[in-house]
Every structure is written in C-alpha cells, then in structure tokens.
Scaffold this active site. Structure first.
Site, PDB file in Angstrom:
ATOM      1  CB  SER A   1      66.036 -14.444 -32.484  1.00  0.00           C
ATOM      2  OG  SER A   1      65.077 -13.642 -33.105  1.00  0.00           O
TER       3      SER A   1
ATOM      4  CE  LYS B   1      67.310 -11.306 -27.973  1.00  0.00           C
ATOM      5  NZ  LYS B   1      66.683 -12.368 -28.792  1.00  0.00           N
TER       6      LYS B   1
ATOM      7  CB  SER C   1      65.367 -10.485 -32.015  1.00  0.00           C
ATOM      8  OG  SER C   1      65.387 -11.653 -31.206  1.00  0.00           O
TER       9      SER C   1
END
Ligand code: GLN
Length: 484
Positions: A175, A76, A151
């Site tokens: 997330s 990420k 997210s």
C-alpha cells in the site's frame, strides 16, 4: 515552491526567503483549488496547520529548527491524530476523533513538521485502488480517469500533485509502493518493526508497517530520520540503533550486487514495464553495480498466503468495532445483538466484510490447520527464499506492479484481479523486509515503478541506491500536467 525538495525548502526557510506560514498557505491554497478534482484529502486542518507553522517560524527565528521544521506534510487517515478525525476511510470511524497522536505523528510533529490534513485511503487499508473508501475514490493526477493505487492512494496522489511536501502511509501488502508506482513518486516501506505501529489503526498486525511517500529518496530519508526508532508502546517495535539516512544517500554504488528474481519477470507482467525495469537496471550497471539472476521460488505463493493471513488478522483486529466502544452505532437498536449486527453491517463496506468473513472462516475450528497454519508455514518458506538470496546479493530489483494505473472501476467487481496487483509487493511484507518504489521511464504517459528490496534494516542502503539513480535521471522530477 511546490517543486522544491524538502532540503531546499528547509534551506529557504532558514534564509527567510519565505516563512513556514507562507509555505503552508501556499499548500492550503493548492489543496483548496486542486483537490476537488482528486479527493486526496479526507480532512484539511487549515487552522491547526497555520498555528503549527507560526510556531515553526518562531523556532526558525530562534535558530532551534531541525531539518523538518516548518515543512508541510500530510498523514494517511489511518494514523491517530489528537483532536482530529481519524476515519481509516470507513463509515465505522467517521465520527471518531482520536484522543492521542500515533507515535509516527508525534515524532514528526516534534521535529517541527506541519500537518496539513489527513489523506484518503481504502477502507481500513484494504484495497489497491482507493475505491473502497467511504469518502469516495481518489483520482490519479496523471489521468483522472484512473486509480491512484491503494491503499495509501490519497497520500500518493497528494504528493504527486504537489499538495504537500511528503506524506505518511502504511504498507501491509504493497500500500505504499503500489500507489507510489502508479503516481510517479518514491515510496518506502521500512523493515517490519522499524517505525512504531502505536496509534496506527491495525489491519493485519504481523504485516502492517508505517512508511513514507515522497517525491525523492532524499525527501523520504528526511522523514524516515524522524519516524524510525524503538517505541516501548509497540511490542513489536525493533530495538535497533537507527542510522542517519540522509548521511548515507551519496554512498558509491561500485560493486553493489543486484539480484533480479526470475519469478518477477514472468507471465502477467506487461512486457513494456519489464523493458523499462531492465533499462533502469542498465543504468545501475553504469553506476558500477553488477547484476545477477536469482530465484525466489516460492513467490508465486505469496498472494494466496497473504489472503489467508491478512484476513485472519483483520477479522480479529476489527472485532473491536462493535458499535459500543468506537465510532459508528446504528439507529434505534432493538437489543444488544441487533446493535452489534446492524452497526457492523452499516459501518463496514463490502471489501472489509469480505475479508472479515474469509478471516473468520480460516481461523475457525477445523479449518485453522488447513488454512491458517499452512499459510504461516509457507510464509516461512518465502522468508527463507529471501534469506538465501541475500547471501548472494545486496538488493533485489524488479517491477513494483505488473501494469500501470488502471481505469477507475475496472477491477472493482473482480477481487482476485485486484489482489494480483500486489503480486510483487506482498513477498516483502510476508518476510518483514524493507522495500521501496521509485519512478522510472513512464509508459504511455503513465508512471512506472522500480521496486528495490533490501535485507532487514537496510533502509539506508535502499535510500542510497534509489538516490544515486535519481541523481543521474530526472523521472522523479516530472509533475503531472496541470499540477506542476
Ligand atoms: N492491496 C493489499 C490489500 O488489499 C495491500 C493493502 C495494504 O498494503 N494495506 O490488502
């Protein structure tokens, strides 16, 4: 190759059925061909990946390889990666090249994993749909008109679409688990403090936790084995001994006590999701578990509490982005104040600004006691609910999300509707507990997630419970059409 488990890939690499360079090329080719449809990567580090793969092949030849040597993964874009852009999905950090690796990145690299690139995400990890990214939304590989969740939506979409073997994510309020549920994969948020936050761009420091998005619990265990453990550079890192997560996967589930919180099956939950969750629970009964209803009476307060605490911490953490020290700076500032104001106005998107404003408000003199202090007190009540529950049960099960993936744009103009996505995931963050989501029977062609919450540092148990289900079901093996 892209459908194999990490253990199978590792075994194949040892048998020289193919090299890590070939495996890496295979994933890079898939990213080049398929990711223009999904937008799951912000940066693809092809050259670096091939060099790391060549090094992994040397280790494999010399017999010094570990379980992750030569396995291609993605990070990420919230994790600092030395010499590689670390944008956090924001224009503010678009020009930022991290000068060091986050601990999680460093540990996975030391274990021989190959980094394919950095995945798209909601700006500064604020969002549940991946639509707040400066780099544009990510599409759900199961239906490109729908969101992948957020997210960590880029990581979830990339893993589901078989563009990498697994990926890292972070979970502040859901997330990892919510996008895992929307994309039909396995997502684990560990106990707060199990994986180091060093080098992870901070959103809400008392809630943020690094974790894994993978296709199965067994794959997730392979990564967690390397990521978990004390780091003196993170002052909230837990000094606990870390078990071998892969070793515990096959433990028997007879006598496992599963609690079903009444509050997780009420209004707001799509009844068809509730039915699928109950089907999964019955599968656990067949595996020897016993079920009981429990109550987490304060869980309806979790979303309001979170939306005081998380913005408060974010407003403080994001104060450092001032146009002077990191990232974006506006053009031709007339004076210092203009530099601050315009750099922040131009560098941050609407959702981040909304949170900074709420956070600044709840922390200001006169409101601190009414909002922030009150929220911290209610947070303790929520944690106490879980403490009581874990006196009666070993794990808690329920839905990960109230609905399946929604259409792109559907909730963009309604922040409260967007926030309610995390109604079942946020309580675990407030209490610092580990939780994971695994795919169960889909609904109208869209993935559905079962959430399993454990007591502190019970990741081995959670992965074991998830793995036994995946041993007797096949939902986790389904690939989105066109990405198989
Ligand atoms: N969706 C939640 C939020 O917008 C949680 C995000 C997260 O876990 N990083 O804050």
């Amino acid at each position: 190759m892209q459908n194999k488990t990490i253990a199978q890939l590792a075994a194949d690499l040892r048998l020289r059925l193919y090299s890590s360079v070939e495996l890496t090329q295979h994933y890079l080719e898939r990213i080049a061909r398929l990711d223009p449809r999904l937008n799951s990567f912000i940066t693809v580090t092809a050259e670096q990946a091939l060099a790391e793969a060549a090094r992994a092949d040397q280790l494999l030849r010399s017999g010094e390889a570990g379980p992750l040597t030569g396995i291609p993964i993605a990070h990420k874009d919230i994790f600092c990666t030395q010499g590689v852009k670390t944008s956090c999905g924001s224009r503010m950090l678009d020009p930022f090249i991290a000068p060091y690796d986050a601990t999680v990145v460093e540990r996975l690299a030391a274990a021989g994993a190959v980094m394919l690139g950095k995945t798209n995400m909601d700006e500064f990890a604020m969002g549940s749909s991946n639509e707040t990214s400066w780099y544009g939304p990510v599409k759900n590989p199961w239906d490109e008109g729908r969101v992948p969740g957020g997210s960590s939506g880029g990581s979830a979409a990339a893993v589901a679409a078989r563009l990498c073997a697994a990926a890292t994510g972070t979970d502040t309020g859901g997330s990892i688990r919510q996008p895992a549920a929307f994309c039909g994969i396995t997502g684990l948020k560990p106990t707060y403090g199990l994986c180091s936050r060093w080098g992870m761009v901070a959103f809400a420091s008392s809630l943020d936790q690094a974790g894994v998005l993978a296709r199965s619990a067994a794959d997730a265990a392979c990564l967690l084995d390397e990521m978990a453990g004390f780091d003196p550079r993170d002052s909230t890192s837990a000094e606990v001994s870390v078990p071998d997560y892969v070793d515990a996967l096959d433990n028997d589930l007879h006598g496992l006590r599963i609690g079903l919180p009444r509050e997780y099956f009420g209004g707001g939950l799509d009844p068809a999701i509730g039915d699928r969750v109950m089907d999964a629970v019955r599968e656990y009964e067949r595996l020897g578990a016993c079920i009981q209803e429990i109550s987490l009476p304060n869980s309806p307060l979790a979303v309001p509490v979170y939306y005081v605490i998380a913005p408060a911490e974010c407003s403080s953490n994001l104060a450092r982005f001032d146009g002077v020290r990191y990232g974006y700076r506006c053009a031709d500032p007339s004076d210092l104040e203009d530099l601050y104001k315009r750099s922040r106005a131009e560098g941050f998107g609407a959702e981040v600004k909304r949170r900074i404003m709420i956070g600044t408000y709840v922390l200001s003199a006169g409101y601190y006691d009414a909002y922030y202090l009150k929220a911290q007190r209610v947070r303790q009540l929520i944690a106490a609910d879980f403490r009581r529950a874990f006196e009666q049960v070993d794990v808690i099960m329920g839905p990960t999300t109230p609905t399946t993936a929604f259409a792109l744009g559907a909730k963009l103009d309604d922040p409260v509707a967007m926030y309610l996505n995390d109604i079942y995931t946020i309580p675990a963050n407030l209490a610092g507990l580990p939780a994971l989501s695994i795919p169960i029977e889909p609904l109208a062609g869209l993935p559905v997630g079962l959430q399993i919450i454990g007591d502190h540092f019970q990741e081995a148990r959670l992965l074991n419970v998830a793995h036994r289900y995946q041993h007797v079901t096949h939902w986790h093996q389904a690939a989105p059409p066109g990405f198989d």
